[in-house]
Scaffold this active site. Sequence first.
Site, PDB file in Angstrom:
ATOM      1  N   CYS A  13       0.843  -1.194   0.000  1.00  0.00           N
ATOM      2  CA  CYS A  13       0.000   0.000   0.000  1.00  0.00           C
ATOM      3  C   CYS A  13       0.879   1.245   0.000  1.00  0.00           C
ATOM      4  O   CYS A  13       2.097   1.167   0.108  1.00  0.00           O
ATOM      5  CB  CYS A  13      -0.943   0.024   1.208  1.00  0.00           C
ATOM      6  SG  CYS A  13      -0.089   0.211   2.784  1.00  0.00           S
TER       7      CYS A  13
ATOM      8  N   CYS B 159       3.260   1.760   2.921  1.00  0.00           N
ATOM      9  CA  CYS B 159       4.553   1.062   2.824  1.00  0.00           C
ATOM     10  C   CYS B 159       5.565   1.936   2.081  1.00  0.00           C
ATOM     11  O   CYS B 159       6.721   2.071   2.502  1.00  0.00           O
ATOM     12  CB  CYS B 159       4.390  -0.259   2.079  1.00  0.00           C
ATOM     13  SG  CYS B 159       3.324  -1.461   2.892  1.00  0.00           S
TER      14      CYS B 159
ATOM     15  N   ASP C  44       8.146  29.918 -31.086  1.00  0.00           N
ATOM     16  CA  ASP C  44       9.255  30.301 -31.949  1.00  0.00           C
ATOM     17  C   ASP C  44       8.823  30.086 -33.403  1.00  0.00           C
ATOM     18  O   ASP C  44       7.983  29.237 -33.695  1.00  0.00           O
ATOM     19  CB  ASP C  44      10.475  29.442 -31.616  1.00  0.00           C
ATOM     20  CG  ASP C  44      11.616  29.664 -32.588  1.00  0.00           C
ATOM     21  OD1 ASP C  44      12.028  30.812 -32.763  1.00  0.00           O
ATOM     22  OD2 ASP C  44      12.060  28.669 -33.195  1.00  0.00           O
TER      23      ASP C  44
END
Length: 737
Positions: free
Chosen positions: A20, A23, A433
């Site tokens: 999970c 952890c 650009d």
Amino acid sequence: MTTVERPPQRVELAIGGMTCAACAGRIERKLNKLDGVRASVNYATERATVEVPPGYPTTTLVDTVSNAGYQASPVPDEPAEDGASVDDAKLRFLLSAGLSAPVIAVSMVPAWQFPTWQWAALALSYVVVLVCAWPFHRAAAVNLRHGAATMDTLVSMGVGVAFLWSVYALLWGGAGVPGMTHEFSLLPADHGRADIYFEVAVGVTTFLLLGRWLEARSKRRAGAALHALLALGAKDVAVLRDGVEVRVPVGDLRVGELFVVRPGEKVATDGVVEDGSSAVDRSLVTGESVPDEVGPGSAVVGGAVNTSGRLVVRASRVGGDTQLARMARLVERAQTGKAQVQRLADRISAVFVPVVLGIAVLTLAGWLVAGASADNAVTAAVAVLVIACPCALGLATPTALLVGTGRGAQLGILVKGPEVLESTRRVTTVVLDKTGTITTGRMSVVDVVPAPGVDAERLLRLAGAVESASEHPIAQAIAARAVSTARVEEFRNAEGLGVTGVVDGSRVVVGRPGLLARHGIELPEVLVSAMAEAEASGRTVVAAGADGVALGLVAVADTVKPTSAEAVARLRALGLRPVLLTGDNERVARAIAAEVGITDVVAGVLPAQKVAEVERLRAGGAVVAMVGDGVNDAPALAAADLGLAMGTGADAAIEAGDLTIVRGDPRLVADAIALSRRTLATIKGNLFWAFAYNVAGIPLAALGLLNPMIAGAAMALSSVFVVANSLRLRGFRPAAD
């Protein structure tokens, strides 16, 4: 003596045993306590990305993770899909489901309850709770030894309490009497000490294992794009050594070596075609659907497929320097990183489990104080433990990142890091650009105006022959259009004015009108007018004459990409304001802007002035995204709130950008922003449902309005919903197709 501080090293660890988000948070905290170490642990990818001082021993990191109760190992260069975890989850689920089905059925239907059904349920439940649910108990015990609580703690306690209470009821509460019956209810029922919850213990375990299996499958599918990207490269290559083809592993190929690509084969690495011509399919690498015609001098990328002719290619990049390897690194970095919203979820997960344990204890105590039976109090507490498991919370962000960035890689859109997703949401202005972004970046002939009585073919043949001896971009454009086979003699270059030479006995002059005038050639009024009109539209015009007579005009321009106008329209549709920013002159810039539908133009700026313009826009309240491809764009890309680099441009621009468009189609700029926004929206939607689910479910469970088995099913389905919602990003369709 000056000491140069070396940059930190980046280490990737594969983490095993996580169940999970809590952890992941625990491992992250342990690693970050080490001196000079910065770690980020991702539950969905099961990876730890660690920055350490140069020379820092990896074994220290591995030992730290091991001491926390998990497994760690350095990530291999070519990670394989982890099918083992999927197979283990599947096997445990199938065994649990097979044993649980009769327990649940006999517990729910009184007519099926034979005299000693409860003892049969005990035998089957014993295997489910101790064997099938073993990963939950093991992880809970490991974390308990380290004084931590995770999702597994909640599951283990919930399943264990339900099972042990049932055993107690069988042995000492009267539930073991032959012929005992009870009915199943969606709401907890009160049967006194004779109430047993074997169906809850096995049902919760089965539903959670189903969620684990579906989650593992979905996570593997979510990361499939990266695995597919890593698998694109060729495994071996036919290298030309001393004129002989030798097939070697692609890792033995060196820069500068020649290699052969036959029809149907993948290009082994980035290079330049030395011999042969063919159509190369780059769709797997760039998402570009139309094969690209290549010949001597053409650049090719590793992973592209040769569709027809035999090619001889000189390797220009190998190994980790290739475009494919860089793409894989960018995608993996994005998938293993954490967005700000994920860090918020991590902080919540760190305190969520202890809070839930406290709520469960208060629920148990509250029911007992209120005079409820012990079994009702236990039922409510178990339901709280089960419904509150934060699986969905831990999966909400990383699964969406996995799918979104993976889908982007398939389309030729590379996200440098998850924090980029939040930047796209705020962008209001897109600075584009001109050269290489809106235009092709290559000069080409757009018009030929012969003088009265002069054939256009003769004009191009003579002008192209003289210009073929020059390396100027305008000269090369004219020579390429003319494809003249005539030889030029006595070639002369008049700096800044043009060129002269003798072709087929005629003295030819190509350049500015002033150069022609020096050679006694006057332009007729019709050509003067045509030149003025062409220059007013932003084109560069050169005049040509031979033997004292004007031949005509050739107009050259950096042509607009055919998709630029559509790209600008799509940016506007996203609510963004496009601005054209270029070092070219005002007249050319205005002409290009008008052609693609841009009204805001800033022209004639140097690289430093591009940065200043970006800062000016930001100071005015705009959140700026900058799109560019050249070295001169790199400072502005870095200065903008969001930098988008065209992957066909310079490496400096790509490194400075936050998003990279692998192919030069400007429509992908809008697609990149749209995909990033949708990924972020998916993350937020996932987090909302994960939070809403817990906020709504915990009070219901605490009030005794939720059967623990139903809570287990709902918790498992919430994780599946979050992952399934993330997988919807795989269906993102770009307008560039």
